[in-house]
Each structure stands twice: as structure tokens, then as C-alpha cells.
Design a protein around this motif. Structure first.
Motif, PDB file in Angstrom:
ATOM      1  N   TYR A 143       0.829  -1.204   0.000  1.00 32.13           N
ATOM      2  CA  TYR A 143       0.000   0.000   0.000  1.00 32.13           C
ATOM      3  C   TYR A 143       0.867   1.259   0.000  1.00 32.13           C
ATOM      4  O   TYR A 143       0.668   2.173  -0.812  1.00 32.13           O
ATOM      5  CB  TYR A 143      -0.930   0.016   1.217  1.00 32.13           C
ATOM      6  CG  TYR A 143      -1.551   1.366   1.457  1.00 32.13           C
ATOM      7  CD1 TYR A 143      -2.711   1.753   0.803  1.00 32.13           C
ATOM      8  CD2 TYR A 143      -0.947   2.282   2.318  1.00 32.13           C
ATOM      9  CE1 TYR A 143      -3.269   3.010   0.990  1.00 32.13           C
ATOM     10  CE2 TYR A 143      -1.490   3.538   2.531  1.00 32.13           C
ATOM     11  CZ  TYR A 143      -2.649   3.906   1.860  1.00 32.13           C
ATOM     12  OH  TYR A 143      -3.183   5.162   2.046  1.00 32.13           O
ATOM     13  N   HIS A 144       1.812   1.331   0.931  1.00 32.35           N
ATOM     14  CA  HIS A 144       2.624   2.547   1.059  1.00 32.35           C
ATOM     15  C   HIS A 144       3.545   2.743  -0.152  1.00 32.35           C
ATOM     16  O   HIS A 144       3.777   3.881  -0.579  1.00 32.35           O
ATOM     17  CB  HIS A 144       3.417   2.502   2.363  1.00 32.35           C
ATOM     18  CG  HIS A 144       2.572   2.745   3.579  1.00 32.35           C
ATOM     19  ND1 HIS A 144       1.971   3.954   3.842  1.00 32.35           N
ATOM     20  CD2 HIS A 144       2.195   1.910   4.590  1.00 32.35           C
ATOM     21  CE1 HIS A 144       1.284   3.875   4.965  1.00 32.35           C
ATOM     22  NE2 HIS A 144       1.404   2.646   5.450  1.00 32.35           N
ATOM     23  N   ALA A 145       4.072   1.664  -0.700  1.00 28.47           N
ATOM     24  CA  ALA A 145       4.900   1.780  -1.900  1.00 28.47           C
ATOM     25  C   ALA A 145       4.069   2.299  -3.073  1.00 28.47           C
ATOM     26  O   ALA A 145       4.535   3.131  -3.867  1.00 28.47           O
ATOM     27  CB  ALA A 145       5.520   0.430  -2.249  1.00 28.47           C
ATOM     28  N   ASN A 146       2.842   1.836  -3.175  1.00 28.41           N
ATOM     29  CA  ASN A 146       1.946   2.311  -4.227  1.00 28.41           C
ATOM     30  C   ASN A 146       1.680   3.804  -4.073  1.00 28.41           C
ATOM     31  O   ASN A 146       1.743   4.568  -5.042  1.00 28.41           O
ATOM     32  CB  ASN A 146       0.631   1.525  -4.166  1.00 28.41           C
ATOM     33  CG  ASN A 146      -0.346   1.934  -5.239  1.00 28.41           C
ATOM     34  OD1 ASN A 146      -0.096   1.766  -6.427  1.00 28.41           O
ATOM     35  ND2 ASN A 146      -1.477   2.483  -4.832  1.00 28.41           N
ATOM     36  N   GLN A 147       1.404   4.233  -2.847  1.00 25.21           N
ATOM     37  CA  GLN A 147       1.152   5.647  -2.578  1.00 25.21           C
ATOM     38  C   GLN A 147       2.389   6.497  -2.841  1.00 25.21           C
ATOM     39  O   GLN A 147       2.302   7.583  -3.423  1.00 25.21           O
ATOM     40  CB  GLN A 147       0.701   5.821  -1.124  1.00 25.21           C
ATOM     41  CG  GLN A 147      -0.649   5.235  -0.802  1.00 25.21           C
ATOM     42  CD  GLN A 147      -1.768   5.954  -1.525  1.00 25.21           C
ATOM     43  OE1 GLN A 147      -2.375   5.421  -2.454  1.00 25.21           O
ATOM     44  NE2 GLN A 147      -2.041   7.168  -1.121  1.00 25.21           N
ATOM     45  N   LEU A 148       3.538   6.009  -2.408  1.00 26.58           N
ATOM     46  CA  LEU A 148       4.782   6.750  -2.570  1.00 26.58           C
ATOM     47  C   LEU A 148       5.122   6.946  -4.042  1.00 26.58           C
ATOM     48  O   LEU A 148       5.479   8.053  -4.476  1.00 26.58           O
ATOM     49  CB  LEU A 148       5.924   6.037  -1.856  1.00 26.58           C
ATOM     50  CG  LEU A 148       7.325   6.655  -1.998  1.00 26.58           C
ATOM     51  CD1 LEU A 148       7.325   8.084  -1.534  1.00 26.58           C
ATOM     52  CD2 LEU A 148       8.334   5.824  -1.220  1.00 26.58           C
ATOM     53  N   ASP A 149       5.002   5.884  -4.833  1.00 26.08           N
ATOM     54  CA  ASP A 149       5.337   6.004  -6.240  1.00 26.08           C
ATOM     55  C   ASP A 149       4.370   6.938  -6.960  1.00 26.08           C
ATOM     56  O   ASP A 149       4.792   7.731  -7.811  1.00 26.08           O
ATOM     57  CB  ASP A 149       5.321   4.617  -6.910  1.00 26.08           C
ATOM     58  CG  ASP A 149       5.916   4.662  -8.310  1.00 26.08           C
ATOM     59  OD1 ASP A 149       7.117   4.961  -8.443  1.00 26.08           O
ATOM     60  OD2 ASP A 149       5.168   4.411  -9.279  1.00 26.08           O
ATOM     61  N   ALA A 150       3.093   6.872  -6.619  1.00 27.68           N
ATOM     62  CA  ALA A 150       2.109   7.770  -7.222  1.00 27.68           C
ATOM     63  C   ALA A 150       2.377   9.224  -6.849  1.00 27.68           C
ATOM     64  O   ALA A 150       2.333  10.115  -7.702  1.00 27.68           O
ATOM     65  CB  ALA A 150       0.702   7.361  -6.793  1.00 27.68           C
ATOM     66  N   THR A 151       2.687   9.467  -5.577  1.00 30.49           N
ATOM     67  CA  THR A 151       2.957  10.831  -5.118  1.00 30.49           C
ATOM     68  C   THR A 151       4.221  11.388  -5.745  1.00 30.49           C
ATOM     69  O   THR A 151       4.254  12.553  -6.188  1.00 30.49           O
ATOM     70  CB  THR A 151       3.075  10.857  -3.583  1.00 30.49           C
ATOM     71  OG1 THR A 151       1.857  10.394  -2.995  1.00 30.49           O
ATOM     72  CG2 THR A 151       3.372  12.264  -3.081  1.00 30.49           C
ATOM     73  N   ALA A 152       5.272  10.591  -5.785  1.00 29.45           N
ATOM     74  CA  ALA A 152       6.536  11.047  -6.360  1.00 29.45           C
ATOM     75  C   ALA A 152       6.398  11.392  -7.832  1.00 29.45           C
ATOM     76  O   ALA A 152       7.105  12.274  -8.342  1.00 29.45           O
ATOM     77  CB  ALA A 152       7.605   9.973  -6.168  1.00 29.45           C
ATOM     78  N   ALA A 153       5.459  10.730  -8.520  1.00 29.97           N
ATOM     79  CA  ALA A 153       5.275  10.975  -9.951  1.00 29.97           C
ATOM     80  C   ALA A 153       4.436  12.196 -10.249  1.00 29.97           C
ATOM     81  O   ALA A 153       4.459  12.696 -11.375  1.00 29.97           O
ATOM     82  CB  ALA A 153       4.645   9.745 -10.594  1.00 29.97           C
ATOM     83  N   THR A 154       3.691  12.701  -9.250  1.00 29.07           N
ATOM     84  CA  THR A 154       2.734  13.768  -9.535  1.00 29.07           C
ATOM     85  C   THR A 154       2.950  15.046  -8.743  1.00 29.07           C
ATOM     86  O   THR A 154       2.578  16.127  -9.201  1.00 29.07           O
ATOM     87  CB  THR A 154       1.294  13.285  -9.234  1.00 29.07           C
ATOM     88  OG1 THR A 154       1.217  12.793  -7.893  1.00 29.07           O
ATOM     89  CG2 THR A 154       0.893  12.178 -10.192  1.00 29.07           C
ATOM     90  N   ARG A 155       3.494  14.933  -7.541  1.00 29.25           N
ATOM     91  CA  ARG A 155       3.651  16.128  -6.707  1.00 29.25           C
ATOM     92  C   ARG A 155       4.652  17.095  -7.329  1.00 29.25           C
ATOM     93  O   ARG A 155       5.778  16.718  -7.654  1.00 29.25           O
ATOM     94  CB  ARG A 155       4.105  15.742  -5.296  1.00 29.25           C
ATOM     95  CG  ARG A 155       4.206  16.888  -4.301  1.00 29.25           C
ATOM     96  CD  ARG A 155       2.853  17.464  -3.946  1.00 29.25           C
ATOM     97  NE  ARG A 155       1.967  16.495  -3.306  1.00 29.25           N
ATOM     98  CZ  ARG A 155       1.940  16.258  -2.004  1.00 29.25           C
ATOM     99  NH1 ARG A 155       2.751  16.906  -1.188  1.00 29.25           N
ATOM    100  NH2 ARG A 155       1.100  15.383  -1.498  1.00 29.25           N
ATOM    101  N   PRO A 156       4.270  18.385  -7.501  1.00 29.53           N
ATOM    102  CA  PRO A 156       5.215  19.348  -8.080  1.00 29.53           C
ATOM    103  C   PRO A 156       6.463  19.497  -7.225  1.00 29.53           C
ATOM    104  O   PRO A 156       6.398  19.431  -5.985  1.00 29.53           O
ATOM    105  CB  PRO A 156       4.412  20.657  -8.100  1.00 29.53           C
ATOM    106  CG  PRO A 156       2.979  20.237  -8.051  1.00 29.53           C
ATOM    107  CD  PRO A 156       2.955  18.981  -7.238  1.00 29.53           C
ATOM    108  N   VAL A 157       7.586  19.715  -7.872  1.00 33.05           N
ATOM    109  CA  VAL A 157       8.851  19.933  -7.169  1.00 33.05           C
ATOM    110  C   VAL A 157       9.054  21.431  -7.010  1.00 33.05           C
ATOM    111  O   VAL A 157       8.988  22.191  -7.976  1.00 33.05           O
ATOM    112  CB  VAL A 157      10.035  19.313  -7.962  1.00 33.05           C
ATOM    113  CG1 VAL A 157      11.343  19.632  -7.251  1.00 33.05           C
ATOM    114  CG2 VAL A 157       9.842  17.825  -8.104  1.00 33.05           C
ATOM    115  N   GLU A 158       9.246  21.863  -5.775  1.00 38.10           N
ATOM    116  CA  GLU A 158       9.421  23.305  -5.516  1.00 38.10           C
ATOM    117  C   GLU A 158      10.758  23.784  -6.065  1.00 38.10           C
ATOM    118  O   GLU A 158      11.759  23.090  -5.962  1.00 38.10           O
ATOM    119  CB  GLU A 158       9.346  23.559  -4.014  1.00 38.10           C
ATOM    120  CG  GLU A 158       7.996  23.218  -3.395  1.00 38.10           C
ATOM    121  CD  GLU A 158       6.866  24.087  -3.906  1.00 38.10           C
ATOM    122  OE1 GLU A 158       7.159  25.214  -4.356  1.00 38.10           O
ATOM    123  OE2 GLU A 158       5.721  23.631  -3.897  1.00 38.10           O
TER     124      GLU A 158
END
Length: 276
Positions: A261-276
């Protein structure tokens, strides 16, 4: 020469062949009809509008078609938008070939997928995963489909996300030896296999009837059950549980399921969250 969407600039007149990922008929505040489109090519996507000759142009194409477009790029609410001046279908072009594409090398990701599958030492789980990894039709679907509507939203996104989640799970198992590495890796590699039954090939990546009604988790569980009849009951139950809960950590009853579950969430977030 067709102008790639990624190269479009404001106040530029462009001509190109794109696929229609979305088509909606709307009305202005004054009641006049217009078309709201999302056009895509392998380099990206752009919103488009048809303000003139709406009835004529609307009848020429549908969602999912390849079209030749002449228009002008404008800026609307800080985003580029294409004002379409003329449009006709491009019947000689396969729309699926115009779906947005991943930037990573597909052959390299295929190699990673095979490497990760080969890391599984449990005989039953290794055979179960091999049944998917060695399926040519399924492997092709991984390269054609996105991972979801919200992350890895391009052709090949499903392959990229699968490799990403499995890699994170492998690293977690190496850091925490108490985890059953074979189980967590096997579950990661097949956690989204239901997407191959849920979605159609691009450019629109529409849901199939089964996908709309049942969802990818249910479809994946069904597919795994059909292909793991000879797997020991305990291992089969653990694998199905980890896949069943990869979107619901509260339902996870094992550490391995929680890690997926957490790996799925992490990979999805890392792919979409804007980088400041």
C-alpha cells in the motif's frame, strides 16, 4: 511537419496531427455552443476549443479519433490553449500511436520487470508471477496503458508504475529482513494487473464495461485467482490479500500488505507532486 504539443508557444499558429483524448459539447454564458477538447500526442497534452463552425466540425470527428488541426495557441488562466480554426479526421493515422508516452526507455523497464520477477525464490510465487510476466499480451498492455487517471497518466505508465512499486518493495524488504520479501515483491508486481482489463488502449484510455462496473482491484483479484489455482492455499490467500488492500491500508492485516500500500502511494505521489 506536425508541431509537437510540447513545443507549442503562445501566439503561434500551428498545424498538426493529434488525437482527441476528450471531447465535450458545451455552451457559453450567452448560450452559444462550443467544443471543449483535450488534444494529445506523444509529447504531451493541451486543452483546445472550437468556437466557430461548431455544428460542421462537431460532425467530423469523435473522441478517440486522430485529427489534423489548424489553430492558434493562446494563454488562458496561465495555461496554453489551442483555438481551433479548422479540423478534419486523419484516417491514415492510428490514434493509439498519438497517446502521450513515457519518457523512460520501455526496453529498460521491461528488463527491470524481468529482473524483479527473477528475484522471487519461493517456488509457487515465482511461478505465479512468471505466468503474468511471460504473457506477451499482458506485457504489451503494460506498455500501452496508464497506471491511473491521476498518476502515470500516459502510455507505458502502467509498466513504469509497476516497476517503481516493486523496486520500492524490494528495497523495503532488504532494509527490514523480517518482511517476507518474496510475498511483498510478488504482490507488488501484480498489484495493478487488473488495469489491463479495466482500460482500453489510448488515446482516451476509456474504461471497459467491466472496468467501470467492477474496478481494477476486483478484476485483478479475479485474474490472479484464475491463474494461481496450483499455488498453496496460504500463499495464495496472502498474495490476494496484499493486492486487495493496496488502496486501503486500514484493511491490511499483514506487514507485507501495508508495505505494498505505502509503496503504491509513494510512487504515485513522487510521480505527480510538483517539485518546488
Amino acid at each position: 511537419m506536425s508541431a509537437a504539443i510540447a513545443s507549442l508557444a503562445e501566439d503561434r499558429v500551428v498545424e498538426g496531427t493529434y488525437a482527441v483524448a476528450r471531447k465535450e459539447r458545451r455552451r457559453t454564458r450567452g448560450g452559444s455552443p462550443y467544443l471543449a477538447l483535450e488534444l494529445v500526442d506523444p509529447s504531451g497534452r493541451i486543452e483546445a476549443r472550437v468556437w466557430s463552425d461548431v455544428e460542421l466540425l462537431d460532425a467530423r470527428f469523435g473522441e478517440g479519433d486522430a485529427v489534423r488541426v489548424l489553430g492558434r495557441v493562446e494563454r488562458f488562466r496561465d495555461r496554453l490553449q489551442l483555438e481551433v480554426r479548422s479540423l478534419e479526421t486523419a484516417d491514415e493515422t492510428d490514434p493509439a500511436e498519438l497517446a502521450p508516452a513515457m519518457r523512460r526507455d520501455a526496453a529498460e523497464l521491461d528488463g527491470f520487470l524481468e529482473f524483479l520477477a527473477a528475484e522471487i525464490t519461493h517456488e509457487g510465487l515465482r511461478a505465479a508471477v512468471a505466468g503474468f510476466v511471460e504473457d506477451d499480451a499482458l506485457r504489451a498492455s503494460l506498455r500501452w496503458l496508464p497506471a491511473s487517471e491521476s498518476h502515470h497518466t500516459y502510455a507505458g505508465g502502467l509498466l513504469e508504475h509497476t516497476v517503481g512499486v516493486a523496486t520500492l518493495c524490494r528495497e523495503a524488504a532488504q532494509l527490514h529482513p523480517r518482511l517476507r520479501s518474496d510475498l511483498v515483491l510478488a504482490a507488488a508486481l501484480v498489484h495493478d494487473v487488473g488495469r489491463t482489463l479495466e482500460l482500453e488502449r489510448g488515446p482516451a484510455f476509456r474504461q471497459t464495461t467491466e472496468g467501470r462496473l467492477l474496478g481494477h482491484v476486483h478484476l485483478g483479484l479475479r485474474l490472479i485467482e484464475e491463474r494461481t489455482a496450483t499455488l498453496a492455499a496460504d500463499a495464495r490467500a496472502e498474495l490476494l490479500h496484499a493486492v486487495a488492500t493496496h488502496h486501503d491500508v486500514r484493511a491490511a492485516r499483514t506487514a507485507e500488505a501495508a508495505v505494498v500500500y505505502h509503496a503504491n502511494q509513494l510512487d504515485a505521489t513522487a510521480a505527480t507532486r510538483p517539485v518546488e
